[in-house]
Design a protein around this motif. Sequence first.
Motif, mmCIF file in Angstrom:
data_model
loop_
_atom_site.group_PDB
_atom_site.id
_atom_site.type_symbol
_atom_site.label_atom_id
_atom_site.label_comp_id
_atom_site.label_asym_id
_atom_site.label_seq_id
_atom_site.Cartn_x
_atom_site.Cartn_y
_atom_site.Cartn_z
ATOM 1 N N ASN A 104 0.807 -1.232 0.000
ATOM 2 C CA ASN A 104 0.000 0.000 0.000
ATOM 3 C C ASN A 104 0.837 1.278 0.000
ATOM 4 O OD1 ASN A 104 -2.526 -1.229 -0.203
ATOM 5 N ND2 ASN A 104 -2.577 -1.611 1.990
ATOM 6 N N GLU A 105 2.157 1.161 -0.092
ATOM 7 C CA GLU A 105 2.995 2.355 -0.240
ATOM 8 C C GLU A 105 2.687 2.968 -1.602
ATOM 9 O OE1 GLU A 105 7.667 3.562 -0.816
ATOM 10 O OE2 GLU A 105 7.206 1.739 0.282
ATOM 11 N N ILE A 106 2.613 4.295 -1.640
ATOM 12 C CA ILE A 106 2.264 4.997 -2.877
ATOM 13 C C ILE A 106 3.422 5.881 -3.298
ATOM 14 C CG2 ILE A 106 0.745 6.772 -3.856
ATOM 15 C CD1 ILE A 106 -1.500 5.542 -2.183
ATOM 16 N N THR A 107 3.701 5.863 -4.589
ATOM 17 C CA THR A 107 4.706 6.757 -5.150
ATOM 18 C C THR A 107 4.064 7.513 -6.307
ATOM 19 O OG1 THR A 107 6.957 6.893 -6.028
ATOM 20 C CG2 THR A 107 5.675 5.001 -6.715
ATOM 21 N N TYR A 108 4.424 8.793 -6.439
ATOM 22 C CA TYR A 108 3.853 9.656 -7.483
ATOM 23 C C TYR A 108 4.936 10.075 -8.461
ATOM 24 C CZ TYR A 108 -0.398 10.297 -4.707
ATOM 25 O OH TYR A 108 -1.565 10.102 -4.018
ATOM 26 N N TYR A 109 4.504 10.343 -9.691
ATOM 27 C CA TYR A 109 5.391 10.915 -10.710
ATOM 28 C C TYR A 109 5.372 12.430 -10.542
ATOM 29 C CZ TYR A 109 7.463 11.705 -15.323
ATOM 30 O OH TYR A 109 8.282 12.088 -16.350
ATOM 31 N N ASN A 110 6.488 13.085 -10.914
ATOM 32 C CA ASN A 110 6.603 14.537 -10.686
ATOM 33 C C ASN A 110 5.982 15.399 -11.790
ATOM 34 O OD1 ASN A 110 8.455 14.142 -12.679
ATOM 35 N ND2 ASN A 110 10.228 14.803 -11.510
ATOM 36 N N GLU A 111 5.440 14.789 -12.851
ATOM 37 C CA GLU A 111 4.725 15.564 -13.872
ATOM 38 C C GLU A 111 3.256 15.133 -13.872
ATOM 39 O OE1 GLU A 111 6.478 16.080 -17.784
ATOM 40 O OE2 GLU A 111 8.380 15.337 -16.994
ATOM 41 N N LEU A 112 2.385 16.006 -14.346
ATOM 42 C CA LEU A 112 0.957 15.719 -14.347
ATOM 43 C C LEU A 112 0.503 15.121 -15.675
ATOM 44 C CD1 LEU A 112 -0.317 18.960 -12.589
ATOM 45 C CD2 LEU A 112 -0.070 16.677 -11.582
ATOM 46 N N PHE A 113 -0.528 14.291 -15.607
ATOM 47 C CA PHE A 113 -1.184 13.710 -16.768
ATOM 48 C C PHE A 113 -2.384 14.592 -17.083
ATOM 49 C CE2 PHE A 113 -4.237 10.958 -18.843
ATOM 50 C CZ PHE A 113 -3.453 10.195 -19.698
ATOM 51 N N ILE A 114 -2.522 15.026 -18.331
ATOM 52 C CA ILE A 114 -3.605 15.935 -18.731
ATOM 53 C C ILE A 114 -4.699 15.134 -19.425
ATOM 54 C CG2 ILE A 114 -4.218 18.021 -20.014
ATOM 55 C CD1 ILE A 114 -2.102 18.425 -17.768
ATOM 56 N N LEU A 115 -5.884 15.195 -18.869
ATOM 57 C CA LEU A 115 -7.040 14.570 -19.490
ATOM 58 C C LEU A 115 -7.836 15.674 -20.183
ATOM 59 C CD1 LEU A 115 -8.239 11.760 -19.787
ATOM 60 C CD2 LEU A 115 -9.683 12.224 -17.812
ATOM 61 N N GLU A 116 -7.968 15.539 -21.514
ATOM 62 C CA GLU A 116 -8.591 16.583 -22.339
ATOM 63 C C GLU A 116 -9.939 16.093 -22.875
ATOM 64 O OE1 GLU A 116 -4.466 18.285 -24.227
ATOM 65 O OE2 GLU A 116 -5.301 16.466 -25.105
ATOM 66 N N THR A 117 -10.734 17.023 -23.311
ATOM 67 C CA THR A 117 -12.010 16.666 -23.931
ATOM 68 C C THR A 117 -11.743 15.980 -25.260
ATOM 69 O OG1 THR A 117 -13.093 18.576 -22.911
ATOM 70 C CG2 THR A 117 -14.193 17.575 -24.812
ATOM 71 N N THR A 118 -12.368 14.829 -25.450
ATOM 72 C CA THR A 118 -12.214 14.099 -26.714
ATOM 73 C C THR A 118 -12.966 14.845 -27.809
ATOM 74 O OG1 THR A 118 -12.041 12.007 -25.547
ATOM 75 C CG2 THR A 118 -12.638 11.898 -27.885
ATOM 76 N N ILE A 119 -12.303 15.069 -28.908
ATOM 77 C CA ILE A 119 -12.913 15.736 -30.061
ATOM 78 C C ILE A 119 -13.230 14.670 -31.094
ATOM 79 C CG2 ILE A 119 -12.577 17.409 -31.909
ATOM 80 C CD1 ILE A 119 -10.637 18.877 -29.978
ATOM 81 N N GLU A 120 -14.497 14.576 -31.461
ATOM 82 C CA GLU A 120 -14.940 13.618 -32.465
ATOM 83 C C GLU A 120 -14.497 14.056 -33.848
ATOM 84 O OE1 GLU A 120 -16.542 10.737 -31.773
ATOM 85 O OE2 GLU A 120 -16.475 11.205 -29.631
ATOM 86 N N ALA A 121 -13.996 13.117 -34.617
ATOM 87 C CA ALA A 121 -13.596 13.398 -35.994
ATOM 88 C C ALA A 121 -14.827 13.482 -36.873
ATOM 89 C CB ALA A 121 -12.658 12.326 -36.510
ATOM 90 N N ASP A 122 -14.785 14.354 -37.871
ATOM 91 C CA ASP A 122 -15.941 14.484 -38.786
ATOM 92 C C ASP A 122 -15.995 13.384 -39.784
ATOM 93 O OD1 ASP A 122 -16.836 16.778 -37.570
ATOM 94 O OD2 ASP A 122 -15.598 18.077 -38.823
#
Length: 194
Positions: A176-194
């Motif tokens: 249960n030890e937790i380690t984090y990465y020092n950069e953030l993951f960006i979750l963006e709005t999915t854009i549907e292709a035409d």
Amino acid sequence: FVRAKNSLNHWSPTESFEFLVCNNDPPEAKFDYIVTGHRVTIIDSSRYATNYSYRFGNEFETDISNPTYEFNSPGVYEICQTVNNECFTDTICKEVAIVGINGVSPLSAGNEGNVSVFINGAGLLQGSRAFLEYDGQRIFADTSISSNNGEDIVALFTFEGNPTGSYKVGVQKLDNEITYYNELFILETTIEAD
């Protein structure tokens, strides 16, 4: 001074030699260690030693009997202790895993569908679980597959309308030890292709 008698009972000339008579037991190299984050603290338990030397991977050497050293990044490092006394020397080496995340790829994705995230580090053993954390809430990967050497995890995430924003990347180990990465993951709005 030394003289010797041969088989004919003749004595050799007297010679002067300097030599060391060892009354000491040979030293026994032995140590334990405590890992806290990237810091390793050595606890010496060697016997019959008068001098100590430690090598921390290829990064640092010291002659302190109970040193502490902080590694710059996660990885598996070899720590060697060499001990001696006036007559003998002994060496022991141990591998130490500094747990953590060195890299994550990709660092962004759309908030719909499946995404495989590759996490590289050390000490990420079988059973470790990858997650993304946003506003105190964790999204655990549907599947987290660790490599045999504990350096990589492939995590499959399913994003279905999750909030867009910046997420912390983390790994929860079996203990249960937790380690984090020092950069953030960006979750963006999915854009549907035409």
